[in-house]
Design a protein around this motif. Structure first.
Motif, PDB file in Angstrom:
ATOM      1  N   ARG A  88     -29.372  -0.736 -18.895  1.00 19.39           N
ATOM      2  CA  ARG A  88     -30.217  -0.546 -20.087  1.00 19.39           C
ATOM      3  C   ARG A  88     -31.620  -1.625 -19.950  1.00 19.39           C
ATOM      4  N   GLY A  89     -32.652  -1.287 -20.572  1.00 16.68           N
ATOM      5  CA  GLY A  89     -33.721  -2.202 -20.580  1.00 16.68           C
ATOM      6  C   GLY A  89     -34.291  -2.334 -21.998  1.00 16.68           C
ATOM      7  N   LYS A  90     -35.637  -2.758 -22.266  1.00 17.72           N
ATOM      8  CA  LYS A  90     -36.104  -2.601 -23.460  1.00 17.72           C
ATOM      9  C   LYS A  90     -37.455  -1.800 -23.366  1.00 17.72           C
ATOM     10  N   ALA A  91     -37.492  -0.635 -23.997  1.00 20.91           N
ATOM     11  CA  ALA A  91     -38.476   0.131 -23.933  1.00 20.91           C
ATOM     12  C   ALA A  91     -39.779  -0.298 -24.599  1.00 20.91           C
ATOM     13  N   ALA A 100     -32.602   7.211  -7.468  1.00 24.15           N
ATOM     14  CA  ALA A 100     -33.105   6.345  -8.604  1.00 24.15           C
ATOM     15  C   ALA A 100     -33.900   7.169  -9.634  1.00 24.15           C
ATOM     16  N   ARG A 101     -33.501   7.075 -10.898  1.00 26.70           N
ATOM     17  CA  ARG A 101     -34.192   7.569 -11.885  1.00 26.70           C
ATOM     18  C   ARG A 101     -34.362   6.613 -13.077  1.00 26.70           C
ATOM     19  N   GLY A 102     -35.765   6.662 -13.506  1.00 27.29           N
ATOM     20  CA  GLY A 102     -36.011   5.757 -14.622  1.00 27.29           C
ATOM     21  C   GLY A 102     -37.230   5.957 -15.235  1.00 27.29           C
ATOM     22  N   GLY A 103     -37.802   5.767 -16.488  1.00 32.22           N
ATOM     23  CA  GLY A 103     -39.155   5.838 -16.861  1.00 32.22           C
ATOM     24  C   GLY A 103     -39.664   7.306 -17.212  1.00 32.22           C
ATOM     25  N   ILE A 104     -40.786   7.535 -17.877  1.00 30.47           N
ATOM     26  CA  ILE A 104     -41.133   8.536 -18.501  1.00 30.47           C
ATOM     27  C   ILE A 104     -42.797   8.735 -18.106  1.00 30.47           C
ATOM     28  N   GLU A 117     -36.572   2.792 -20.691  1.00 29.69           N
ATOM     29  CA  GLU A 117     -35.361   2.478 -21.712  1.00 29.69           C
ATOM     30  C   GLU A 117     -34.086   2.104 -20.755  1.00 29.69           C
ATOM     31  N   ASP A 118     -33.921   2.744 -19.795  1.00 26.68           N
ATOM     32  CA  ASP A 118     -32.908   2.390 -18.685  1.00 26.68           C
ATOM     33  C   ASP A 118     -33.099   2.877 -17.528  1.00 26.68           C
ATOM     34  N   VAL A 119     -32.423   2.827 -16.595  1.00 22.29           N
ATOM     35  CA  VAL A 119     -32.366   3.093 -15.253  1.00 22.29           C
ATOM     36  C   VAL A 119     -31.079   3.489 -14.658  1.00 22.29           C
ATOM     37  N   GLU A 120     -31.425   4.610 -13.738  1.00 24.73           N
ATOM     38  CA  GLU A 120     -29.884   5.102 -13.145  1.00 24.73           C
ATOM     39  C   GLU A 120     -30.170   5.067 -11.482  1.00 24.73           C
TER      40      GLU A 120
END
Length: 227
Positions: free
Chosen positions: A46-49, A137-141, A148-151
């Protein structure tokens, strides 16, 4: 397979194996008597959006990258199972190929120093230990939005008898991640968990647990008949 009664027999021959040709003739036949177990798990951070114009101190991509970089150096223990030992013995027999013949003979006899040297070749490394590798790798819109998060999906192939739970524990310890949760289930369960655990910063989602399958024995009449 849930209906073992449908194949209740002494031996089954299915797909798997190969033949080696030399000089236009078959030099070796290979029969598969064991298979590594398929598993998928996802490292989640988890990160900070926010907006990219105002970078935040905890960026999910940076955090995930630091963990993945540490995981790259992890190696599971070498293990020479009977199927692999028999394979190496066969490959080392005349007419053997390449400079690896002596290493294959020593590895088949249980010499782990030789196995470590042989494992420098990717195809032998995959036979001599359980492996894992990041694949998605998935993350970001959007390009200007902080994720908000990365998988990151890891595909693991385990030697018979090895356990995915142990591998995950060892990997996270190696990466120095002390606080995390393991969540096993489908996408619906994972989504619900994310909503209910807003304060958790790292997790491992076990999305595909393989069914351990023991290797077929090599001392049977069926196996002997193949030779």
């Amino acid at each position: 397979m849930r209906r073992w009664d449908l194949i209740d027999c002494e031996a089954v021959i299915s797909e798997g194996g190969r033949a080696a040709l030399r000089g236009g003739r078959v030099a070796q036949y290979g029969f598969m008597t064991a298979e590594k177990i398929y598993n998928d798990f996802r490292l989640w951070v988890r990160g900070k959006a926010g907006h990219s114009s105002v970078p935040q101190p905890r960026n999910a991509i940076y955090a995930a990258a630091r963990i993945v970089q540490k995981l790259e150096s992890f190696r599971t223990p070498l293990r020479v199972i009977p199927t692999v030992a028999a394979t190496l013995e066969g490959l080392a027999a005349p007419p053997a190929f390449g400079p690896s013949r002596e290493l294959m003979k020593r590895t088949a006899a249980g010499d782990l120093a030789a196995a470590d040297e042989l494992a420098k070749e990717p195809r032998f490394n995959a036979q001599l230990r359980s492996t894992f590798v990041p694949t998605i790798a998935r993350g970001g819109i959007r390009e200007n939005v902080l994720p908000e998060d990365v998988e990151i999906n890891f595909n693991a192939r385990l030697l018979p008898g090895d356990r995915i739970d142990v591998l995950i524990k060892d990997l996270m310890a190696h990466a120095g991640v002390e606080k995390y949760e393991v969540v096993e289930g489908d996408e619906k369960k994972i989504a619900a968990w994310k909503k209910a655990n807003r304060e958790v910063e790292a997790a491992v989602f076990l999305v595909d647990r393989g069914l351990d399958a023991p290797a077929s024995p090599l001392d049977t009449e069926a196996f002997a008949a193949l030779g």
